[in-house]
Design a protein around this motif. Structure first.
Motif, mmCIF file in Angstrom:
data_model
loop_
_atom_site.group_PDB
_atom_site.id
_atom_site.type_symbol
_atom_site.label_atom_id
_atom_site.label_comp_id
_atom_site.label_asym_id
_atom_site.label_seq_id
_atom_site.Cartn_x
_atom_site.Cartn_y
_atom_site.Cartn_z
ATOM 1 N N GLY A 194 0.795 -1.217 0.000
ATOM 2 C CA GLY A 194 0.000 0.000 0.000
ATOM 3 C C GLY A 194 0.829 1.269 0.000
ATOM 4 N N ASP A 195 0.308 2.271 -0.686
ATOM 5 C CA ASP A 195 0.906 3.599 -0.682
ATOM 6 C C ASP A 195 0.093 4.453 0.282
ATOM 7 N N GLU A 196 0.713 4.931 1.342
ATOM 8 C CA GLU A 196 -0.024 5.669 2.361
ATOM 9 C C GLU A 196 -0.600 6.974 1.830
ATOM 10 N N ASN A 197 -0.079 7.477 0.692
ATOM 11 C CA ASN A 197 -0.672 8.670 0.084
ATOM 12 C C ASN A 197 -2.110 8.411 -0.357
ATOM 13 N N THR A 198 -2.436 7.133 -0.588
ATOM 14 C CA THR A 198 -3.810 6.772 -0.947
ATOM 15 C C THR A 198 -4.780 7.258 0.123
ATOM 16 N N ILE A 199 -4.430 7.070 1.389
ATOM 17 C CA ILE A 199 -5.305 7.492 2.485
ATOM 18 C C ILE A 199 -5.475 9.008 2.480
ATOM 19 N N THR A 200 -4.396 9.730 2.252
ATOM 20 C CA THR A 200 -4.473 11.194 2.201
ATOM 21 C C THR A 200 -5.463 11.645 1.143
ATOM 22 N N VAL A 201 -5.381 11.025 -0.033
ATOM 23 C CA VAL A 201 -6.283 11.387 -1.137
ATOM 24 C C VAL A 201 -7.730 11.095 -0.765
ATOM 25 N N TYR A 202 -7.979 9.911 -0.197
ATOM 26 C CA TYR A 202 -9.355 9.538 0.122
ATOM 27 C C TYR A 202 -9.941 10.386 1.249
ATOM 28 N N ILE A 203 -9.136 10.738 2.229
ATOM 29 C CA ILE A 203 -9.620 11.623 3.288
ATOM 30 C C ILE A 203 -10.008 12.977 2.696
ATOM 31 N N ARG A 204 -9.185 13.493 1.791
ATOM 32 C CA ARG A 204 -9.494 14.774 1.147
ATOM 33 C C ARG A 204 -10.814 14.700 0.383
ATOM 34 N N ARG A 205 -10.997 13.591 -0.372
ATOM 35 C CA ARG A 205 -12.235 13.433 -1.142
ATOM 36 C C ARG A 205 -13.451 13.316 -0.215
ATOM 37 N N LEU A 206 -13.320 12.579 0.869
ATOM 38 C CA LEU A 206 -14.437 12.435 1.801
ATOM 39 C C LEU A 206 -14.786 13.755 2.463
ATOM 40 N N ARG A 207 -13.784 14.534 2.822
ATOM 41 C CA ARG A 207 -14.065 15.841 3.424
ATOM 42 C C ARG A 207 -14.861 16.725 2.476
ATOM 43 N N GLU A 208 -14.534 16.640 1.177
ATOM 44 C CA GLU A 208 -15.264 17.443 0.199
ATOM 45 C C GLU A 208 -16.726 17.038 0.120
ATOM 46 N N LYS A 209 -17.023 15.792 0.493
ATOM 47 C CA LYS A 209 -18.379 15.283 0.348
ATOM 48 C C LYS A 209 -19.200 15.336 1.635
ATOM 49 N N ILE A 210 -18.528 15.266 2.799
ATOM 50 C CA ILE A 210 -19.323 15.191 4.033
ATOM 51 C C ILE A 210 -19.193 16.421 4.923
ATOM 52 N N GLU A 211 -18.153 17.204 4.720
ATOM 53 C CA GLU A 211 -17.945 18.375 5.577
ATOM 54 C C GLU A 211 -18.585 19.627 4.966
ATOM 55 N N ILE A 212 -19.121 20.489 5.813
ATOM 56 C CA ILE A 212 -19.648 21.768 5.333
ATOM 57 C C ILE A 212 -18.516 22.643 4.817
ATOM 58 N N ASP A 213 -17.418 22.671 5.559
ATOM 59 C CA ASP A 213 -16.229 23.406 5.149
ATOM 60 C C ASP A 213 -15.047 22.431 5.167
ATOM 61 N N PRO A 214 -14.704 21.847 4.002
ATOM 62 C CA PRO A 214 -13.638 20.832 3.973
ATOM 63 C C PRO A 214 -12.288 21.324 4.493
ATOM 64 N N SER A 215 -12.035 22.627 4.400
ATOM 65 C CA SER A 215 -10.754 23.155 4.882
ATOM 66 C C SER A 215 -10.715 23.266 6.409
ATOM 67 N N ASN A 216 -11.898 23.196 7.035
ATOM 68 C CA ASN A 216 -11.992 23.205 8.498
ATOM 69 C C ASN A 216 -12.916 22.068 8.936
ATOM 70 N N PRO A 217 -12.441 20.842 8.795
ATOM 71 C CA PRO A 217 -13.318 19.688 9.023
ATOM 72 C C PRO A 217 -13.745 19.537 10.480
ATOM 73 N N ILE A 218 -15.004 19.144 10.653
ATOM 74 C CA ILE A 218 -15.540 18.870 11.983
ATOM 75 C C ILE A 218 -15.395 17.384 12.314
ATOM 76 N N TYR A 219 -15.642 16.531 11.324
ATOM 77 C CA TYR A 219 -15.714 15.094 11.573
ATOM 78 C C TYR A 219 -14.398 14.368 11.255
ATOM 79 N N LEU A 220 -13.892 14.529 10.046
ATOM 80 C CA LEU A 220 -12.684 13.808 9.648
ATOM 81 C C LEU A 220 -11.461 14.604 10.068
ATOM 82 N N GLN A 221 -10.987 14.290 11.260
ATOM 83 C CA GLN A 221 -9.921 15.063 11.882
ATOM 84 C C GLN A 221 -8.552 14.428 11.639
ATOM 85 N N THR A 222 -7.562 15.289 11.394
ATOM 86 C CA THR A 222 -6.169 14.850 11.332
ATOM 87 C C THR A 222 -5.551 14.960 12.720
#
Length: 236
Positions: A194-222
């Motif tokens: 596995g390439d761990e960058n895969t997770i980074t990409v998928y987290i970014r995509r999910l934030r765009e879909k579930i967060e009101i403000d993807p740049s300031n996520p409430i749910y998917l926290q780093t």
């Protein structure tokens, strides 16, 4: 006799396509080759494979656009296999719904290992779906494992299979922190390749879909230096 998994190879370099097909045949896969995006779409209208190997550089179109079109109608696992190994191409491919990415030149044994890993993971999820309905409700969101659907404010938001599985895993284990390698193992079913960058990409995509403000996520926290968690700070 067990049914052989069906693999579609979308590759315009005939030598490479035939080498992959022959190696997959030895490893008990039933594979079919198409050389263009048009042929791929036509094939998929008639037959749905268990797995797709997709080259990015096709004579009649871009593989990333083809990936996007396939993902609109199917959750079949897609592995991009391309000489274009830049991070940009990888991010685009994964962002438009691919499940995995390998750069040319590549190892045939590694390719088969990844296919097996994705199919095992898919089988485990299908087996789980015969259990009683499992739905997660968080605030205005509904995550339904049996139907692979995500609703926000009672509106369906389209997720790829891997986006859904990553979201479901994090939400089911909410407020727990997982490293990228743990998430790869839990959702993709492997961590050796596995390439761990895969997770980074998928987290970014999910934030765009579930967060009101993807740049300031409430749910998917780093959690810096550790990994990610699905945070529900106002819930027990």
């Amino acid at each position: 006799m067990l049914k052989k998994p069906k693999v579609l190879i979308v590759e315009d370099e005939h030598d490479i396509a035939n080498i992959i097909k022959d190696y997959l045949s030895v490893n008990q896969f039933d594979s079919h080759i198409v050389n263009t995006a048009h042929e791929a779409i036509h094939y998929l209208q008639e037959t749905m494979p268990d797995f797709i190997i997709l080259d990015l550089s096709l004579p009649d179109g871009d593989g990333i656009e083809l990936c996007r079109k396939i993902r609109e109608n199917s959750n079949v696992a897609i592995l991009i296999l391309s000489a274009r190994s830049s991070d940009t191409d990888k991010v685009l491919g994964l962002g438009f719904g691919a499940d995995d990415y390998m750069a040319k030149p590549f190892s045939l044994s590694e390719l088969v290992a990844r296919i097996h890993a994705h199919l095992r993971k898919q089988d485990r999820w299908l087996q789980h779906n015969v259990n009683p309905l499992e739905v997660i409700y968080i605030d205005n969101m509904e995550i339904n494992k049996n139907e692979y659907t995500f609703l926000r404010d009672n509106k369906t938001i389209s997720l790829s299979a891997k986006e859904f599985e990553l979201l479901f895993f994090l939400a089911k284990n909410r407020n727990q922190v997982f490293s990228k390698s743990k998430l790869l193992d839990a959702v993709w079913g492997y961590d050796t390749y596995g390439d761990e960058n895969t997770i980074t990409v998928y987290i970014r995509r999910l934030r765009e879909k579930i967060e009101i403000d993807p740049s300031n996520p409430i749910y998917l926290q780093t959690v810096w230096g550790v990994g990610y968690k699905f945070s529900t700070p106002n819930h027990t």
